[in-house]
Write a protein that holds these residues in place. Structure first.
Motif, PDB file in Angstrom:
ATOM      1  N   ILE A   1       0.827  -1.206   0.000  1.00  0.00           N
ATOM      2  CA  ILE A   1       0.000   0.000   0.000  1.00  0.00           C
ATOM      3  C   ILE A   1       0.866   1.261   0.000  1.00  0.00           C
ATOM      4  N   SER A   2       1.842   1.320   0.883  1.00  0.00           N
ATOM      5  CA  SER A   2       2.641   2.553   0.989  1.00  0.00           C
ATOM      6  C   SER A   2       3.518   2.798  -0.227  1.00  0.00           C
ATOM      7  N   GLU A   3       3.850   1.750  -0.987  1.00  0.00           N
ATOM      8  CA  GLU A   3       4.699   1.906  -2.167  1.00  0.00           C
ATOM      9  C   GLU A   3       3.894   2.082  -3.459  1.00  0.00           C
TER      10      GLU A   3
ATOM     11  N   MET B   1       0.296   7.741   5.673  1.00  0.00           N
ATOM     12  CA  MET B   1       0.776   6.391   5.403  1.00  0.00           C
ATOM     13  C   MET B   1       1.450   5.798   6.633  1.00  0.00           C
ATOM     14  N   ARG B   2       2.186   6.605   7.384  1.00  0.00           N
ATOM     15  CA  ARG B   2       2.798   6.100   8.622  1.00  0.00           C
ATOM     16  C   ARG B   2       1.716   5.689   9.621  1.00  0.00           C
ATOM     17  N   LEU B   3       0.659   6.491   9.723  1.00  0.00           N
ATOM     18  CA  LEU B   3      -0.447   6.130  10.615  1.00  0.00           C
ATOM     19  C   LEU B   3      -1.127   4.841  10.156  1.00  0.00           C
ATOM     20  N   ALA B   4      -1.294   4.695   8.854  1.00  0.00           N
ATOM     21  CA  ALA B   4      -1.912   3.475   8.324  1.00  0.00           C
ATOM     22  C   ALA B   4      -1.097   2.256   8.724  1.00  0.00           C
ATOM     23  N   CYS B   5       0.210   2.365   8.609  1.00  0.00           N
ATOM     24  CA  CYS B   5       1.075   1.248   8.984  1.00  0.00           C
ATOM     25  C   CYS B   5       1.016   1.003  10.482  1.00  0.00           C
ATOM     26  N   ALA B   6       1.019   2.060  11.255  1.00  0.00           N
ATOM     27  CA  ALA B   6       0.982   1.922  12.710  1.00  0.00           C
ATOM     28  C   ALA B   6      -0.320   1.295  13.188  1.00  0.00           C
ATOM     29  N   TYR B   7      -1.415   1.564  12.504  1.00  0.00           N
ATOM     30  CA  TYR B   7      -2.710   1.066  12.940  1.00  0.00           C
ATOM     31  C   TYR B   7      -3.158  -0.187  12.214  1.00  0.00           C
ATOM     32  N   SER B   8      -2.290  -0.740  11.370  1.00  0.00           N
ATOM     33  CA  SER B   8      -2.634  -2.002  10.730  1.00  0.00           C
ATOM     34  C   SER B   8      -2.492  -3.120  11.751  1.00  0.00           C
ATOM     35  N   SER B   9      -2.988  -4.290  11.393  1.00  0.00           N
ATOM     36  CA  SER B   9      -3.038  -5.387  12.355  1.00  0.00           C
ATOM     37  C   SER B   9      -1.653  -5.892  12.726  1.00  0.00           C
ATOM     38  N   ASP B  10      -1.629  -6.625  13.791  1.00  0.00           N
ATOM     39  CA  ASP B  10      -0.392  -7.201  14.302  1.00  0.00           C
ATOM     40  C   ASP B  10      -0.605  -8.704  14.397  1.00  0.00           C
ATOM     41  N   CYS B  11       0.473  -9.457  14.336  1.00  0.00           N
ATOM     42  CA  CYS B  11       0.343 -10.912  14.406  1.00  0.00           C
ATOM     43  C   CYS B  11      -0.008 -11.390  15.816  1.00  0.00           C
ATOM     44  N   CYS B  12       0.200 -10.568  16.791  1.00  0.00           N
ATOM     45  CA  CYS B  12      -0.039 -10.957  18.183  1.00  0.00           C
ATOM     46  C   CYS B  12      -1.416 -10.462  18.620  1.00  0.00           C
ATOM     47  N   PRO B  13      -2.345 -11.367  18.990  1.00  0.00           N
ATOM     48  CA  PRO B  13      -3.698 -10.924  19.346  1.00  0.00           C
ATOM     49  C   PRO B  13      -3.727  -9.903  20.471  1.00  0.00           C
ATOM     50  N   GLU B  14      -2.874 -10.050  21.481  1.00  0.00           N
ATOM     51  CA  GLU B  14      -2.884  -9.095  22.580  1.00  0.00           C
ATOM     52  C   GLU B  14      -2.498  -7.715  22.074  1.00  0.00           C
TER      53      GLU B  14
ATOM     54  N   GLN C   1       0.231   6.963  -2.990  1.00  0.00           N
ATOM     55  CA  GLN C   1       1.162   8.075  -2.809  1.00  0.00           C
ATOM     56  C   GLN C   1       0.581   9.381  -3.350  1.00  0.00           C
ATOM     57  N   GLN C   2      -0.272   9.301  -4.364  1.00  0.00           N
ATOM     58  CA  GLN C   2      -0.944  10.490  -4.892  1.00  0.00           C
ATOM     59  C   GLN C   2      -2.040  10.976  -3.948  1.00  0.00           C
ATOM     60  N   CYS C   3      -2.646  10.055  -3.220  1.00  0.00           N
ATOM     61  CA  CYS C   3      -3.822  10.383  -2.416  1.00  0.00           C
ATOM     62  C   CYS C   3      -3.527  10.686  -0.954  1.00  0.00           C
ATOM     63  N   PHE C   4      -2.409  10.194  -0.437  1.00  0.00           N
ATOM     64  CA  PHE C   4      -2.142  10.321   0.994  1.00  0.00           C
ATOM     65  C   PHE C   4      -0.777  10.934   1.256  1.00  0.00           C
ATOM     66  N   THR C   5      -0.677  11.629   2.368  1.00  0.00           N
ATOM     67  CA  THR C   5       0.593  12.209   2.788  1.00  0.00           C
ATOM     68  C   THR C   5       1.443  11.130   3.455  1.00  0.00           C
ATOM     69  N   ALA C   6       2.709  11.430   3.650  1.00  0.00           N
ATOM     70  CA  ALA C   6       3.602  10.499   4.340  1.00  0.00           C
ATOM     71  C   ALA C   6       3.108  10.235   5.762  1.00  0.00           C
ATOM     72  N   THR C   7       2.595  11.253   6.419  1.00  0.00           N
ATOM     73  CA  THR C   7       2.067  11.092   7.779  1.00  0.00           C
ATOM     74  C   THR C   7       0.889  10.129   7.782  1.00  0.00           C
TER      75      THR C   7
END
Length: 175
Positions: free
Chosen positions: A82-84, A97-110, A89-95
């Protein structure tokens, strides 16, 4: 409706890609739309965008991309695909995209549960005003697709595969 039709034979993909933006938007807003994973939603939007002539404007595409439930995408997918992607990249700022990555899921349920709780508190407290512009940020996961597994067939001549492996081994040995 299964969003996986973007990965299906041409006739089904053409049918999905021929839908007007309003119909795609309605499918993405509908909590009953079934997906194999939320990553599929991004792929569906990009395939739809490629098929549109004339191409939709960036604000129109951003409106659809904002319906991706980033908290249910895998971090690796968000960080590498997504970020690449030139469309995002045309639609979203770097900030954003960083938030999107930070709030995406994690492999650890907790960690995922803790992250979801943190997202809720952050939005309520107004610490992340960017998140307030994304309507899908707190949506539940979409229902699982009826598709139990996805078979990808990669047709690569064995000689090309061998040459690629040998080349990579040479590069590794040089390091």
């Amino acid at each position: 409706m299964n969003a996986e039709v973007a990965d299906q034979p041409d006739s089904k993909q053409q049918l999905l890609c021929s839908l007007p933006r309003a119909a795609i938007k309605q499918l993405l807003k509908d909590d009953r739309t079934r997906v194999m994973s939320e990553n599929t939603v991004f792929h569906t939007i990009t395939e739809w965008h490629k098929a549109r002539q004339p191409a939709p404007s960036s604000p129109q595409v951003k409106e659809l991309l904002q319906l991706i439930r980033m908290q249910h995408c895998t971090r690796l997918f968000v960080a590498t695909v997504i970020s690449e992607n030139s469309l995002t990249q045309q639609c979203f700022t770097a900030t954003e995209m960083r938030l999107a990555c930070a709030y995406s899921s994690d492999c650890c349920p907790e960690s995922a549960a803790e992250a979801k709780a943190d997202r809720g508190r952050a939005v309520i407290e107004g610490r992340h005003p960017v998140l307030n512009s994304y309507p899908a940020r707190m949506s539940e996961a979409r229902p699982n697709s009826a598709l139990n597994w996805l078979q990808l067939i990669l047709a690569v001549p064995v000689t090309k595969l061998r040459d690629l492996v040998l080349h990579r081994m040479q590069l590794f040995q040089q390091q």
